[in-house]
Design an enzyme around this catalytic site. Structure first.
Site, PDB file in Angstrom:
ATOM      1  N   GLY A 340       0.797  -1.217   0.000  1.00  0.00           N
ATOM      2  CA  GLY A 340       0.000   0.000   0.000  1.00  0.00           C
ATOM      3  C   GLY A 340       0.828   1.265   0.000  1.00  0.00           C
ATOM      4  CG  ASP A 455      -4.644  -4.720   5.966  1.00  0.00           C
ATOM      5  OD1 ASP A 455      -5.776  -5.079   5.600  1.00  0.00           O
ATOM      6  OD2 ASP A 455      -3.792  -4.274   5.193  1.00  0.00           O
TER       7      ASP A 455
END
Length: 657
Positions: A340, A455
């Site tokens: 990310g 996550d």
């Protein structure tokens, strides 16, 4: 008038007054050139014809004949430094944001390269040789179907009409060249021809392949050009003119009306021998001065920054020079993946010869800096066999780097979904599930502070040489003292793994981690992503589909078909039911990770999920409530009636999740 177009074709002699949508580093210059890249490293540029064209008959399914021709020029400041060229392509969408630069030409990434679902036809004019794609050399033309592994390629050349002999071309010569791409729908033959600028079209094409485009072409498709740069941007790719015709021959390009290519480098100066300089001065200039400059540049390049918050982590700090050498200068070939907020490279430490993974974070990104600090603080002192170990870090000028143990078997999602050579066995999957559960239990209860990962998903689980699962990527994690109430209210995570209550409160807790773990173990057991737009609406959300099969008494039918009957029935039932229990929409019903481990180890029997009260609580609020809320935040223009299917499908067309 520089261009004209209609529903079936167009002709552009320069692009000054045309409407050619551009993205990334592509753009129209003041002189009317379509510039595909402007020298930014690790970048990509795209330019499209403004409308989708009808390439296929909806009634018969036959792909129409078409013809296109364009004039291009590739300029380079240093002919000895190779860089990727560009490609003409036809694709079902203009959404290429997941594509990678460098050798991927801005068309594919390491996940979707070779995937038939991309439905991309491309003609590449490649100026570098990528061995991983089987390139024949660093100066070739190739026809690509859904992959950069060309189905047909040849060194750049053309057949001279006067004697039929073949003559070589240098794609990066800086001189204008013309390409013709022609498809005969009746014979299903695709021809690619190239020649120097202003020369007539050769009678014989360079490449000719019999192909059935019906497997690639949808009814309506977009076409355009894609270009990218590597670590050392030396090339500029320009399109000077472009024409296209459906069911006919593309209009000839008038070279007299094309824009002028920029001059390459400074004007040549006359070569004059300087004979008045003493030999000692010449030696000083040629040897001493460059040595001093090189020394100063190396000192600046490898200069490191140290701030107060970093001092307690001094023993874990690596030098930028060592990491630069370990990754061979962060070469594209060493790239393991892109997260990310950073790229991850494989490296070998020069002193110890230990293999490591190095995450390179953007220094200019405020988000990247926050995640960098979070990851150092959160896992810098964590030690557990099922967590990816942070070996150290580095802050150099313009660089933020994290160094981890190298995991030779990569991420779990690649072995589950990216067409692996061998399928993970049930024993391996069950051991991975237990390992991740053990790692989460350590984070929630065993370490000195409470760590909420936020996550948990298959792509963040890495596999060591024995296929043990290790949870990594702590960029979104948060630390709290045990017994305190987490105060984080910024919603974060990945769609499909986020608990329903996150859309209402935004507060991450150990229970939201448990929900993500539930979606994760269903993913491992079923071989399906938590949200899969490629299946029917009833099976779109994995948790809902498994719960429906459980209510119908056929829960084992959700197991991964790749396993066949190669699993222990009791273990599979336990994992599937435990996945439903962990991902229960009511947070108070979910177990703790301590209880999850006890269930998996067989020390404690899981609760009876067949009771009416449990079924009622599961039915009382469906998972779609949380999914709809999350989708509404990510796709505000979509309704809840299934309209999000096409949007998600488009987003994963080029490899997105």
């Amino acid at each position: 008038m520089v261009g004209a177009s209609n529903d079936d074709g167009f002709a552009y002699s320069g692009f000054r007054s045309t409407e050619v949508p551009c993205g990334g580093t592509a753009g129209i210059t003041l002189d009317g050139l379509l510039e595909l890249n402007h020298g930014t490293q690790q970048s990509k540029g795209h330019a499209f014809y403004q409308n989708a064209l009808k390439f296929r008959d909806s009634a018969t399914g036959i792909v129409h004949s078409f013809s296109t021709t364009f004039v291009f020029a590739i300029l380079t400041q240093d002919p000895y430094l190779r860089g990727p060229g560009f490609a003409f392509f036809i694709a079902p969408s203009t959404n290429l944001y997941e594509a990678l630069p460098s050798q991927y030409l801005g068309l594919f990434n390491f996940t979707n390269n070779g995937n038939p679902s991309t439905q991309v036809l491309a003609v590449e004019l490649d100026t570098s040789q990528s061995m991983e794609f089987g390139d024949i050399d660093g100066n070739h033309v190739g026809i690509d179907f859904n992959s950069l592994n060309s189905i047909n390629s040849a060194p750049a050349a053309y057949y001279a009409n006067e004697n039929g002999g073949i003559k070589n071309l240098s794609l990066s010569s800086g001189e204008p060249m013309q390409v013709w791409v022609e498809y005969n729908g009746t014979d299903m033959k695709l021809d690619v021809t190239i020649s120097p600028g202003k020369k007539p079209k050769p009678n014989r094409p360079l490449l000719s392949s019999v192909v059935n485009l019906s497997s690639v072409m949808l009814e309506y498709m977009y076409m355009g050009f894609s270009s990218s740069t590597g670590s050392i941007p030396t090339y500029q790719n320009y399109i000077l003119g472009w024409s296209f015709q459906m069911n006919g021959n593309a209009q000839d390009i008038d070279f007299s009306r094309l824009p002028v290519i920029p001059r390459r480098g400074p004007k040549k100066k006359s070569k004059v021998l300087i004979v008045v300089l003493p030999t000692i001065m010449l030696v000083f200039i040629l040897v001493t001065v460059p040595s001093v400059i090189l020394f100063v540049r190396r000192k600046i390049k490898f200069k490191e920054i140290l701030e107060d918050w970093e001092r307690e982590y001094g023993p874990q700090r690596f030098s930028y020079k060592d990491l630069f050498m370990a990754t061979k200068g962060f070469r594209d070939r060493e790239l393991l993946g892109i997260g990310g907020f950073g790229r991850v490279y494989k490296g070998v430490l020069p002193s110890s010869k230990v293999e490591v993974a190095v995450k390179r974070v953007s220094h200019e990104s405020r988000q990247g800096m926050r995640e960098f600090v979070a990851e150092i603080i959160s896992i810098g002192r964590l030690r557990h066999r099922n967590l990816v170990r942070l070996l150290g870090y580095c802050r150099g000028k313009g660089e933020l780097l994290l160094v981890y143990d190298f995991m030779p078997n990569g991420s779990l999602d690649k072995l589950l979904f990216d067409q692996p050579i061998s399928v993970l066995t049930w024993d391996q999957r069950f051991r991975i599930i237990k390992g991740v559960a053990s790692g989460l239990y350590y984070l929630h209860e065993e370490w000195e502070q409470l760590v909420i990962h936020r996550d948990v998903k298959a792509s963040n689980v890495l596999l060591d040489h024995e296929f043990n699962g290790r949870l990594g990527d702590f960029g979104l994690s948060r630390l709290y003292d045990h017994g305190t109430d987490p105060q984080t209210t910024r919603m974060a995570g990945t769609l499909g793994y986020m608990a329903p209550e996150l859309s209402r409160t935004g507060k991450a807790t150990t229970s939201t981690d448990v929900f993500s773990f539930g979606a994760f173990i269903l993913e491992v057991a079923c071989g399906r992503r938590p949200i899969d737009p490629r299946v029917s609406a009833e099976e779109l959300v994995l948790v809902d589909w498994v719960s429906e099969c459980w209510r119908r008494g056929i829960i084992l039918e959700t197991s991964d078909p790749n396993l066949g009957n190669g699993y222990v029935v009791e273990e599979m039932e336990l994992v599937l039911k435990l996945g439903l229990l962990c991902s229960h929409p009511v947070s108070s019903t979910r177990p703790s990770m301590r209880q999850v481990l006890q269930f998996l180890d067989g020390d404690v029997s899981p609760p009876d999920m067949s009771t009416n009260s449990f079924r009622a609580s599961f039915l009382e609020m469906g998972h779609n409530e949380g999914l709809d809320a999350a989708l509404a935040m990510s796709y505000p223009s979509l309704d809840k009636s299934g309209g999000y299917l096409s949007s998600i499908g488009e987003s994963i067309l080029f490899g997105g999740r």
